[in-house]
Design a protein around this motif. Sequence first.
Motif, PDB file in Angstrom:
ATOM      1  N   UNK A 111       1.091  -1.819   0.241  1.00 13.61           N
ATOM      2  CA  UNK A 111       0.064   0.148   0.104  1.00 13.61           C
ATOM      3  C   UNK A 111       1.010   1.265  -0.099  1.00 13.61           C
ATOM      4  N   UNK A 112       2.309   1.340   0.192  1.00 19.22           N
ATOM      5  CA  UNK A 112       3.347   2.004  -0.121  1.00 19.22           C
ATOM      6  C   UNK A 112       2.949   2.898  -1.074  1.00 19.22           C
ATOM      7  N   UNK A 113       2.758   2.137  -2.029  1.00 23.67           N
ATOM      8  CA  UNK A 113       2.626   2.238  -3.853  1.00 23.67           C
ATOM      9  C   UNK A 113       1.794   3.483  -3.428  1.00 23.67           C
ATOM     10  N   UNK A 114       0.818   2.608  -2.976  1.00 20.40           N
ATOM     11  CA  UNK A 114      -0.267   4.247  -3.106  1.00 20.40           C
ATOM     12  C   UNK A 114      -0.266   5.086  -2.451  1.00 20.40           C
ATOM     13  N   UNK A 115       0.637   5.395  -1.738  1.00 24.54           N
ATOM     14  CA  UNK A 115      -0.263   6.601  -1.135  1.00 24.54           C
ATOM     15  C   UNK A 115       1.926   6.629  -1.314  1.00 24.54           C
ATOM     16  N   UNK A 116       2.460   6.737  -1.896  1.00 22.75           N
ATOM     17  CA  UNK A 116       4.510   7.045  -1.872  1.00 22.75           C
ATOM     18  C   UNK A 116       4.629   8.356  -3.242  1.00 22.75           C
ATOM     19  N   UNK A 117       3.644   7.971  -4.130  1.00 21.51           N
ATOM     20  CA  UNK A 117       3.824   8.550  -5.424  1.00 21.51           C
ATOM     21  C   UNK A 117       2.898   9.547  -5.513  1.00 21.51           C
ATOM     22  N   UNK A 118       1.970   9.650  -4.867  1.00 25.42           N
ATOM     23  CA  UNK A 118       0.610  10.358  -4.758  1.00 25.42           C
ATOM     24  C   UNK A 118       1.636  11.333  -3.476  1.00 25.42           C
ATOM     25  N   UNK A 119       1.638  11.338  -2.530  1.00 28.39           N
ATOM     26  CA  UNK A 119       2.611  11.820  -1.644  1.00 28.39           C
ATOM     27  C   UNK A 119       3.574  12.659  -2.444  1.00 28.39           C
ATOM     28  N   UNK A 120       4.540  12.100  -3.258  1.00 31.02           N
ATOM     29  CA  UNK A 120       5.945  12.992  -3.645  1.00 31.02           C
ATOM     30  C   UNK A 120       5.550  13.612  -4.496  1.00 31.02           C
ATOM     31  N   UNK A 121       4.177  13.652  -5.629  1.00 27.89           N
ATOM     32  CA  UNK A 121       4.054  14.096  -6.721  1.00 27.89           C
ATOM     33  C   UNK A 121       3.353  15.484  -6.484  1.00 27.89           C
ATOM     34  N   UNK A 122       2.819  15.593  -4.961  1.00 27.88           N
ATOM     35  CA  UNK A 122       1.987  16.518  -4.323  1.00 27.88           C
ATOM     36  C   UNK A 122       2.906  17.535  -3.854  1.00 27.88           C
ATOM     37  N   UNK A 123       4.219  17.050  -2.779  1.00 26.39           N
ATOM     38  CA  UNK A 123       4.686  18.099  -1.896  1.00 26.39           C
ATOM     39  C   UNK A 123       5.486  17.934  -3.560  1.00 26.39           C
ATOM     40  N   UNK A 124       6.487  17.318  -4.406  1.00 21.36           N
ATOM     41  CA  UNK A 124       6.834  18.040  -5.301  1.00 21.36           C
ATOM     42  C   UNK A 124       6.554  19.200  -6.195  1.00 21.36           C
ATOM     43  N   UNK A 125       4.758  19.085  -6.294  1.00 22.07           N
ATOM     44  CA  UNK A 125       3.944  20.374  -7.336  1.00 22.07           C
ATOM     45  C   UNK A 125       4.205  21.584  -6.131  1.00 22.07           C
ATOM     46  N   UNK A 126       4.004  21.446  -5.181  1.00 17.94           N
ATOM     47  CA  UNK A 126       3.171  22.093  -4.074  1.00 17.94           C
ATOM     48  C   UNK A 126       5.094  22.617  -3.637  1.00 17.94           C
ATOM     49  N   UNK A 127       5.761  22.077  -3.024  1.00 15.38           N
ATOM     50  CA  UNK A 127       6.837  22.632  -2.095  1.00 15.38           C
ATOM     51  C   UNK A 127       7.819  22.257  -2.986  1.00 15.38           C
ATOM     52  N   UNK A 128       8.023  21.348  -4.046  1.00 19.40           N
ATOM     53  CA  UNK A 128       8.836  20.565  -4.297  1.00 19.40           C
ATOM     54  C   UNK A 128      10.391  19.649  -4.046  1.00 19.40           C
ATOM     55  N   UNK A 129      11.071  19.183  -4.800  1.00 19.16           N
ATOM     56  CA  UNK A 129      11.343  17.920  -4.238  1.00 19.16           C
ATOM     57  C   UNK A 129      12.392  17.920  -2.988  1.00 19.16           C
TER      58      UNK A 129
END
Length: 382
Positions: A334-352
């Motif tokens: 389930x980490x593969x459900x949570x990890x990608x959108x977490x990284x994508x959203x954080x990257x989009x709005x706060x940076x990698x």
Amino acid sequence: MSLRRDLSLSRAPALAFASMGVLWGSFAAFVPDLKDEIGASDALFGMILSVSAIGLMSAMLVAPALDSRLAARAMPVGALFLGIGFLFPGVAGVPLTFALAMLWVAFASGLLDIVMNARVSELEAAERRSLMNLNHAMFSFAYAASAFVTGLVRAAELPPIVMFAGLLALIALATRWMQMPVAQAEADNPKGLGYPLGAVVLGGIVVMIAFMTEAASESWSALHVERSLGGNAMQGALGPTMLGLTMGVGRLTGQLISERIDNAVLIGLAAIVSSCGAFLAAAAVSPLQAYIGFGILGLGVSVIAPTALAMVGQSVGPGPRTHAISRTAVIGFSGFFLGPPMMGLLSEFAGLPVAFMVVGGLLIVSLIPIALLKGLRREARG
């Protein structure tokens, strides 16, 4: 000599781990090109990877039945199915087609992952030796080598399908040595009755955080180096290369010391080390500093998931082992459900850099289920 003997004992699953490693290593290095090819934003790309995990989770649920039906052919079939699936993401062209291709890849990856981990756990029980970290090391070394070669392929401006077709041909040759029979106790208990739920849940949470960390680093390290730090294609590919190489070294080290240190203590120390690596990668101002951070992260996180899976496998009898590991993996993946959108959203709005800081924080949080799992084991022993 001990490592050579252990590798000989587990040759079949080690080849399966290596097959999966070369495919995911190449994919990780191709991420910047694949993302640009489909025209996806960070958030959309993260969501696509998350949705594709539906295939992964579906495989977790049906893997025991498929494993029982395919028996000795389960690993060869799973490896070929995964290799074929990886031909399609590079030619998808648009987000929807890419998402469908990744559903295939995720399903095949989940199926192969469960089967090969179950086989290693069976070998551990039969041989009374720790083999899980060694086999996961084969994944990591193959991942690192493939990511590096993919960097050269990208620099030569060759399309992804050329690389993945070559890898499929290698895997097809290797399947000859991947056949391995199912333990008789597993075959006699198709419903997998009688495994401890507490160990499965706690082990699954630990694996989930480890896989979230691995997925975040594998899928976004090249982008971090190229976009945040101004690296070129070859420098970007060195991000996942460094991660895979150090994870391989970490897992070999874990294999050597697993007989001398308590598994829960090993996981706890690894979580602290890997969090330091994530924080360093987040604070990096040059590709070299990012490589050092990813290297430290890889050394630490490398042993968390395989050691946790080994603990779960050791806590059950041979009959329900595949089911216990598959249920642990359902939680873990389930980490593969949570990890990608977490990284994508954080990257989009706060940076990698901020996204990798959050990854480091999650690794610290993982100390809680690790401590509970250790306490549960102590209580079970009486």
